[in-house]
Write a protein that holds these residues in place. Structure first.
Motif, short mmCIF file in Angstrom:
data_model
loop_
_atom_site.label_atom_id
_atom_site.label_comp_id
_atom_site.label_asym_id
_atom_site.label_seq_id
_atom_site.Cartn_x
_atom_site.Cartn_y
_atom_site.Cartn_z
N GLN A 105 32.83 41.53 43.74
CA GLN A 105 31.43 41.17 43.51
C GLN A 105 31.33 40.61 42.10
O GLN A 105 31.65 41.30 41.14
CB GLN A 105 30.54 42.41 43.67
N HIS A 143 35.44 39.07 35.67
CA HIS A 143 35.50 39.45 37.08
C HIS A 143 36.90 39.28 37.67
O HIS A 143 37.41 40.17 38.34
CB HIS A 143 34.47 38.61 37.84
N CYS A 203 38.12 43.62 42.30
CA CYS A 203 36.66 43.56 42.36
C CYS A 203 36.27 42.28 43.08
O CYS A 203 36.78 41.22 42.78
CB CYS A 203 36.07 43.58 40.96
N CYS A 210 30.82 39.88 38.61
CA CYS A 210 30.24 40.82 37.66
C CYS A 210 30.24 40.30 36.24
O CYS A 210 29.85 41.01 35.32
CB CYS A 210 30.98 42.15 37.74
CU LIG Z 1 33.77 41.85 39.49
#
Ligand SMILES: [Cu+2]
Ligand code: HEM
Ligand SMILES: [Cu+2]
Lengths: 245, 267, 595
Positions: free
Chosen positions: B235, B241, B233, B237
Motif C-alpha cells: 500500500q 514504499h 508493503c 505509503c
Molecule cells: Cu508501503
C-alpha cells in the motif's frame, strides 16, 4: 636623528592602524591566527544506560557490514576511561559577533545504515556535505525548530549534496524513515566549537582572548555550562562531567 | 490489410497465452495451508478466462478475415439467432462462470476470513510505519502491554511506544525486526499501523492484507514450509514504499524457541 | 436527396465577431469540443512523457534524463530520478490520464462536438454553462500542473490519494505539502466542470432533440454520452465533497479521514476521530463509475464507427443500449472490489464480488454483439475501423483479467501487483485511447473539413496495436509473479528475475510512444494540407453527415432537420445507395427497424 625617529614612530603607527583595519575587516582569520584555544575532557559519572542492539535485518547490505560487530544505539557513547563522546562544546556567551563561518565543509556520511559521525557540529552558513556510501537509498530528514524542515532521498550512487543552515540550533535531530533506527544530530552553532571524541577530549580553536560562557550539549543529558577565560596565546582548559541517570 | 489484421490478432492471442501455459512467470510455490484453495481457484479461472480470451480473439479474427472487403453486390447476412443468441450465450457462458467462480470460489476466501483463529494460534503483533515493519511477541506472560503512541521514539528503539517501566505486561514483550514463526503452527497476526496505510504481503504465503490506521485488523495463517521469505508493503505509503520490507523466517519449533530466547536477551 | 420543405423558418444566425469570442471564450459547442480535445492532447502528451521517464527510471535508474534536473532540482538532481520523484511522476501520470485524457476526450470532447449535431440541435441547452465547464476544467489543469513547480513538487500519493497519507500534510514526506493540496483543489474544480457538463449533456439530450428524433433513434454514440453524463452527475457529485473534506483536513485541522493516535516522525498527530476507510469508500464510489465514464463513450464511438464500416446495423440496437444502461447502473454496486483487502468487513467483499462478476454479463453481451455483427457484414477497412476492431481486441484482453480481480480470494494474491496495472491499462487506458483514435480518424474530416492521411493512419495503427500489446500484456505476467506496483525500484530478492521483462516493457513503451509522433504529424499536417473533405466521406447515415464539413456555425444552417429513420439504415435493399440517411424522407423497408 630626531626626524628619523619621528618617521619610525609614524611608520609603526600607520602599520598598527593598517593592521587594526585589517583585523576589523577580516575578523576571524586574524582571530584564528592570534586567538587562543580551549581544550578539555567530557566525562561520564556512573555507568552508561543500556544501549539496545539494532536489528538491521530489513536491509541485508547494511546488516552484512556489521556482521562481526553488532551495532547498538548511540544515545550515550562512553569510552573505556569514562570519557563521553559526541558532546558538542561551544561558546554560548561572550562572542564579539564578528566570527565568520569556517570555509572548510563538514560531512555526514550514511554508511552501514548509520550516520557517521553520529553528531555533526558546524557553523551557521558552513557547508555540509551529505554522502551516501551504502548500497541502498536513504532519506535524510532533519527535523529542526529554527530552520526549514526538509526531507530528501539519496539513492545509492547518487552524488553527495550540499546543505547550509541559516540559524543557530542545538541540535537538529536527523533521521532516515527508510531505516527508522538511523538517528543523528546536526548542531548548528555560532563561533568556535568542538565535539568530544571517544576519550571525551575536545578542542575549540581560534578563540579570541576574553571571558566566555562555555556550554556542553549531550543528546540524552542536555546541557552544562561554565565560565572560562582565554588569555592571548595560552590555551584555556575546561572539563565537563555528566552524571548518568 | 484485413487478413493481415486477422493473422496479427491470432498471433498476439497465442503468443500471449504461451507464457501462461508454460508457467514462465507463475506464482511462487505456496507455503500455506489455505494456499492450495487459492491456487486451485487461480488455475480454474485461468482455464476459463484463457478459453474465453482465445475464443473471442480467434473468432474476431476469423470474421475479420471472412467478411472484410466491400462486396457491393453481396447481401448482408445475419448471424444465426441474431442478438437473442448472443444474449443467451452470454447469460449461459458467463452465468455459469459467475456461479462456478463466485460461489465455489468463496471457499478460499472463507477459509481465510470467515473462520476465527484456533485457540492455539500464536499471537504476534505487527506494526507498520514509514518505512519498516516491527514485530512484537507477548513474552512469557502471554500478554501484550498497552501502546502509548506519544511515547514512540525511534531513536530510542521504542518503535511501539511501550512503557516498560510502568506497564508490567510490556516488560517481557519482545520486539523484533523480522518475523520468525514456527512451522505448522497457526499464527494470529494482529496488525497495527503507526502512521499511514500499509499492507502486509507475502506472495508465498498467499496472504495480503492492508493495515488500517486507527483500526487494528487481524489475520491468521499457518506456514507449512521452513525457509526465509520476503514480506513486502503493497500500500503506497510514501517515498520509501518500495524499500519497506521485512523477512519472514519459518523455523522448526526448536529453532524458533532458541531464536526467541536470543531476541529476548537483545531487548 | 434531402427534403428541404420543412426548413421553413430561417434564423439569422451569425457567428460572433472577434478572435476571443470565436476561439477562446466561445459559446459554440463545436469550438468547446475542440478545446476539450486540445486540452486532452496536451495532457496525453505530458502523461506519456511522464510514463517514459518512469519506465526509464525503473530499468536504468542511474541514467540522467536530460533536462529533468532543470524541472526539479530536488526531485531529479542532475536528471537522476529519486524514489519520491518516481511516485510523484506516477501520481501526475495517473491523474492526467484518468481525469484530463479519458474524461476529457471521448466524453467531453467528442460529446460536445457531436451530441448536439447527432440529435439535430443547434447547440447545447446551456451554451454559457458549456463554456464555463471547459474553462473550469482548464483552470483545474493549470492548478494540477502548478504542482510541478511548488516547493517539494507534485503529490506522491497516487491518483487514488489514499488518506491518511494524503491528509496529514508535509510531515508524511515530499510532495505531501503544497503539491497534494493543489491536487485536491484541482480535482475539486474538475468535478465542478464535469457536473456542469453532465447536466448540460442530459438536458440537451432530453430537451433539444429535433422532430422525429426519438430516444431510440439516437445513434449509439449519443446514447453512450447520455449514459456517461448520468454516471458523471452522480460520481463527481461524490468526489467533489470528498475532495473538499480532504482540503479541510489538510488546511483547517479537521479530521474526517485521520484517526487518532497516528505517529509520524515520532510526533503524535493532532487529529482524532476520522476514518481512513471513509476516503476509500467515497473515492471508489466515484472511482469505479469513473472507469466507465472513460470506457462507455469509447464503446459508443466504436459501435457507431463499426456499424458504418460493416455497412449494417448491429444485431440489436436496443440490446446494446440496454447493456450500456446495465453497465452504468451496476457500476455503482461494484466499487468495493477495489477494497477487498482494505480491511473492510470481509462479508462486504463477498457482497461486492457478485455484482462485479455480474457486470461481466452486459460486457460480454456487447463483445458478442460486436463480433457477431461482423458475421455476414461488408466490412470496409479504414484507419478508423482498424482502431475500432483493435478496441474490441484490447477490450477482450483487458476484460478477461477482470475475472481474476473480481474474486476476493484471487485478489488476495493479485491485489496491488502489476496484474492490476496491466488490467486497467488495457481495459480502460488503451481501449479508451483506441476509441479516441478511431473517433479522431472518423470525425476529423467533419471537424476540420479535411481528410486525414490514410497511409500514415494505417502505419500508426499497426505499430500502435502491436506496441501496446508488447507493453501491457507482460504487465500481467509480472503480476502473476507477484511484482508489486507503485515501486520506484525493485530491490526485493524475488523481483530480480523479472527485471528482463521490465526492460522489454520499457523498450516497447519508448517505441510505441515514438510512434505517436506519426499521429501528431498526421493531425497537424492534415489540418492544413489534407485533401478537402466532402460532406459525407464515409457514406454514413447519422445527422452529422448531412451538413458540410466543417459544419456552419449554427450546424444546420437554420434548418430544423426532421428524422424519419433509425440511425443505422445500412444495407438497404432496393435503395439508391446501400444506406439511407436519418433525415431522408425516402420510404424504405427498414432492414432491422427494431421496435
Ligand atoms: Cu508501503
Ligand atoms: C505510453 C503508454 C503508457 C505507459 C508506458 C504507462 C506506464 C505506466 C506505469 C509504468 C505506471 C506505474 C505503475 C506502477 O509503478 O505501479 C502507470 C500507472 C498508471 N497509468 Fe499508465 N502508462 C501508459 C498509458 C496510460 C494511459 C493511456 C492511461 C489512461 C488510463 C494510464 C493510466 C494510468 C494510471 C491510472 C496509473 C496508476 C497511477 C497510480 O498508481 O496512482 N496510463 N502507467
Ligand atoms: Cu536509511
Amino acid at each position: 636623528m630626531k626626524t628619523e625617529y619621528k618617521y619610525r614612530v609614524l611608520a609603526l603607527f600607520s602599520a598598527l592602524v593598517l593592521f587594526s583595519i585589517a583585523i576589523l575587516i577580516s575578523g576571524r582569520t586574524v582571530d584564528a591566527a592570534s586567538g587562543g584555544s580551549i581544550t578539555g575532557k567530557v566525562k561520564l559519572n556512573g555507568t552508561a544506560p543500556h544501549q539496545r542492539g539494532i536489528d538491521m535485518s530489513k536491509e541485508p547490505t547494511c546488516a552484512a557490514i556489521h556482521k562481526d560487530k553488532p551495532v547498538t544505539m548511540e544515545n550515550v557513547v562512553a569510552g573505556a576511561d569514562g570519557g563521553l563522546a559526541d558532546v558538542v562544546v561551544y561558546i554560548s556567551q561572550g562572542l564579539s559577533g564578528n566570527e565568520g563561518a569556517s570555509s572548510e565543509p563538514v560531512s555526514i556520511t550514511q554508511k552501514g545504515c548509520q550516520y557517521i559521525p553520529h553528531v555533526v557540529a558546524l557553523d551557521v552558513g558552513q557547508h555540509m556535505k551529505v554522502i551516501n556510501a551504502d548500497q541502498t537509498s536513504h532519506n535524510i530528514h532533519p527535523q529542526p525548530k529554527n530552520n526549514p524542515e526538509w526531507n530528501k532521498s539519496q539513492p545509492p550512487g547518487a552524488p553527495p549534496f550540499d546543505v547550509t543552515w541559516a540559524n543557530e540550533e542545538i541540535a537538529v535531530p536527523v533521521k532516515c524513515n527508510i531505516h527508522p533506527w538511523m538517528h543523528g544530530y546536526v548542531a548548528v552553532v555560532k563561533g568556535p566549537f568542538g565535539v568530544s571524541d571517544e576519550s571525551g577530549s575536545f578542542k575549540l580553536q581560534g578563540v579570541a582572548p576574553g571571558s566566555y560562557t562555555l556550554t556542553a550539549w549531550q543528546e540524552t543529558y542536555g546541557t552544562q555550562t561554565q565560565k572560562v577565560t582565554v588569555a592571548a596565546g595560552k590555551p584555556a582548559t575546561a572539563d565537563f562531567t555528566f552524571t548518568a541517570k | 490489410m484485413a487478413k493481415f489484421l486477422a493473422v496479427t490478432i491470432v498471433i498476439i492471442a497465442i503468443a500471449s497465452a504461451v507464457p501462461i501455459l508454460r508457467h514462465t512467470w507463475a506464482p511462487p510455490q505456496d507455503i500455506s495451508t489455505h494456499g492450495p484453495l487459492i491456487d486451485e481457484q487461480m488455475s480454474d479461472t485461468m482455464a476459463e478466462a484463457g478459453i474465453s480470451f482465445l475464443a473471442a480473439q480467434i473468432i474476431l479474427a476469423i470474421f475479420i478475415w471472412m467478411f472484410a472487403g466491400a462486396r457491393p453486390e453481396g447481401k448482408i447476412k445475419t448471424f444465426p439467432g441474431g442478438a437473442k443468441a448472443m444474449v443467451i450465450a452470454s447469460l449461459l457462458l458467463v452465468g455459469t462462470e459467475v456461479l462456478a467462480l463466485g460461489i465455489f470460489g468463496q471457499r478460499a476466501w472463507a477459509s481465510v476470513y470467515f473462520t476465527p483463529p484456533g485457540p492455539n494460534a500464536m499471537p504476534v503483533q505487527v506494526q507498520a510505519g514509514q518505512f519498516a515493519f516491527y514485530f512484537r511477541y507477548p513474552g512469557a506472560d502471554g500478554k501484550f502491554g498497552p501502546l502509548h503512541p506519544e511515547q514512540i521514539n525511534e531513536g530510542n528503539q521504542n518503535f511501539f511506544g511501550l512503557d516498560t517501566a510502568n506497564d508490567p505486561d510490556s516488560k517481557d514483550d519482545i520486539v523484533t525486526a523480522e518475523l520468525a514463526i514456527p512451522v505448522n503452527r497457526e499464527i494470529h497476526l494482529l496488525m497495527h499501523s503507526k502512521d499511514v496505510g500499509h499492507s502486509f504481503y507475502v506472495p508465498e504465503l498467499r496472504v495480503q492484507q492492508d493495515f488500517v490506521p486507527g483500526l487494528d485488523v487481524s489475520l491468521h495463517f499457518t506456514a507449512t514450509k521452513v525457509g526465509k521469505y520476503e514480506i513486502v508493503c503493497t500500500q503506497l505509503c510514501g517515498l520509501g514504499h518500495y524499500n519497506m520490507k521485512a523477512y519472514l523466517e519459518v523455523m522448526s519449533p526448536d529453532d524458533f524457541n532458541s531464536w526467541l530466547k536470543q531476541q529476548a536477551a537483545l531487548q | 436527396m434531402h427534403d428541404m420543405s420543412h426548413a421553413t423558418e430561417h434564423h439569422a444566425h451569425t457567428p460572433p465577431q472577434g478572435f476571443i469570442r470565436n476561439y477562446v471564450f466561445s459559446l459554440d459547442h463545436k469550438v468547446i469540443g475542440k478545446q476539450y480535445y486540445g486540452l486532452g492532447l496536451v495532457a496525453v502528451i505530458t502523461g506519456m512523457v511522464l510514463s517514459w521517464i518512469m519506465r526509464i527510471h525503473l530499468v536504468w535508474p542511474n541514467f540522467a534524463i536530460p533536462g529533468l534536473g532543470l524541472l526539479s532540482k530536488a526531485g531529479a538532481p542532475g536528471g537522476i530520478v529519486t524514489p519520491e520523484y518516481y511516485l510523484q511522476l506516477m501520481t501526475m501520470h495517473g491523474t492526467l490520464m484518468v481525469f484530463f485524457v479519458l474524461t476529457n476526450v471521448p466524453f467531453a470532447g467528442f460529446g460536445n462536438y457531436f451530441l448536439p449535431i447527432q440529435i439535430g440541435a443547434e447547440d447545447m441547452a446551456f451554451p454559457r454553462f458549456n463554456m464555463m465547464s471547459f474553462w473550469t476544467t482548464f483552470v483545474a489543469f493549470l492548478v494540477l500542473i502548478a504542482a510541478f513547480f511548488v516547493g517539494d513538487g507534485p503529490p506522491l500519493a497516487g491518483w487514488t490519494s489514499y488518506a491518511p497519507l494524503s491528509a496529514v500534510g508535509g510531515a508524511a514526506g515530499p510532495g505531501e505539502a503544497t503539491g497534494q493540496t493543489l491536487w485536491a483543489i484541482s480535482i475539486a474544480i474538475f468535478c465542478i466542470g464535469q457536473l456542469l457538463g453532465s447536466l448540460n449533456f442530459i438536458s440537451t439530450t432530453l430537451d433539444l432533440r429535433t422532430k422525429g428524433m426519438t430516444l431510440w433513434r439516437m445513434p449509439l454514440s449519443t446514447w453512450s454520452w447520455f449514459i456517461t453524463s448520468c454516471i458523471g452527475l452522480t460520481a463527481f457529485a461524490v468526489l467533489l465533497p470528498a475532495c473538499i473534506l480532504l482540503i479541510l483536513d489538510r488546511t483547517a485541522g479537521t479530521s474526517f479521514f485521520i484517526p487518532s493516535g497516528l505517529v509520524i516522525n515520532d510526533k503524535l498527530q493532532p487529529h482524532s476521530g476520522g476514518s481512513t476507510l471513509l476516503w476509500q469508500h467515497l473515492f471508489w464510489f466515484f472511482g469505479h463509475p469513473e472507469v466507465y465514464i472513460a470506457i462507455v463513450p469509447a464503446m459508443g464511438i466504436v459501435s457507431h464507427i463499426l456499424i458504418n464500416s460493416m455497412r449494417r446495423p448491429m444485431l440489436s440496437h436496443r440490446v446494446i443500449i440496454y447493456s450500456l444502461l446495465a453497465i452504468g447502473f451496476l457500476s455503482y454496486m461494484v466499487y468495493g472490489h477495489h477494497m477487498f483487502v482494505s480491511g473492510m468487513n470481509p462479508f462486504s467483499s463477498l457482497a461486492f464480488s457478485f455484482p462485479t462478476l455480474l457486470i461481466t454479463i452486459p460486457s460480454t453481451v456487447l463483445v458478442l454483439i460486436w463480433i457477431g455483427s461482423l458475421y455476414g457484414s461488408k466490412l470496409r477497412i479504414t484507419t478508423a475501423s482498424l482502431f475500432a476492431l483493435g478496441f474490441i481486441s484490447m477490450f477482450v484482453s483487458g476484460g478477461v483479467s477482470g475475472f481474476f480481480l473480481a474474486q476476493p480470494s484471487l485478489d488476495i494474491y493479485l491485489h496491488a501487483t502489476y496484474f492490476v496495472v496491466g488490467h486497467f491499462h488495457m481495459v480502460m487506458g488503451v481501449a479508451a485511447i483506441f476509441g479516441m483514435f478511431a473517433g479522431t480518424y472518423f470525425w476529423f474530416p467533419k471537424m476540420f473539413g479535411r481528410m486525414m492521411n490514410e497511409t500514415l493512419g494505417r502505419v500508426h495503427f499497426w505499430l500502435t496495436f502491436v506496441g501496446t500489446y508488447c507493453i501491457f500484456m507482460p504487465f500481467h505476467y509480472l503480476g502473476l509473479a507477484a511484482n508489486v506496483r507503485r515501486y520506484s525500484a525493485f530491490v526485493d530478492d524475488y523481483l530480480q528475475p523479472l527485471l528482463g521483462v521490465h526492460k522489454f516493457i520499457t523498450i516497447a513503451a519508448l517505441f510505441t510512444g515514438a510512434v505517436q509522433l506519426i499521429f501528431l504529424y498526421n493531425l497537424i499536417h492534415s489540418r492544413f494540407r489534407g485533401a478537402l473533405a466532402p460532406a459525407n466521406p464515409w457514406e454514413a447515415t447519422s445527422l452529422e453527415w448531412t451538413m458540410p464539413s466543417p459544419p456552419p456555425f449554427d450546424n444546420f444552417g437554420g434548418r430544423h432537420p426532421v428524422v424519419y429513420h433509425d440511425p443505422y439504415q445500412y444495407g438497404i435493399e432496393g435503395a439508391t445507395n446501400d444506406y439511407v440517411m436519418q433525415d431522408s424522407p425516402e420510404e424504405i423497408k427498414s432492414v432491422r427497424d427494431e421496435r
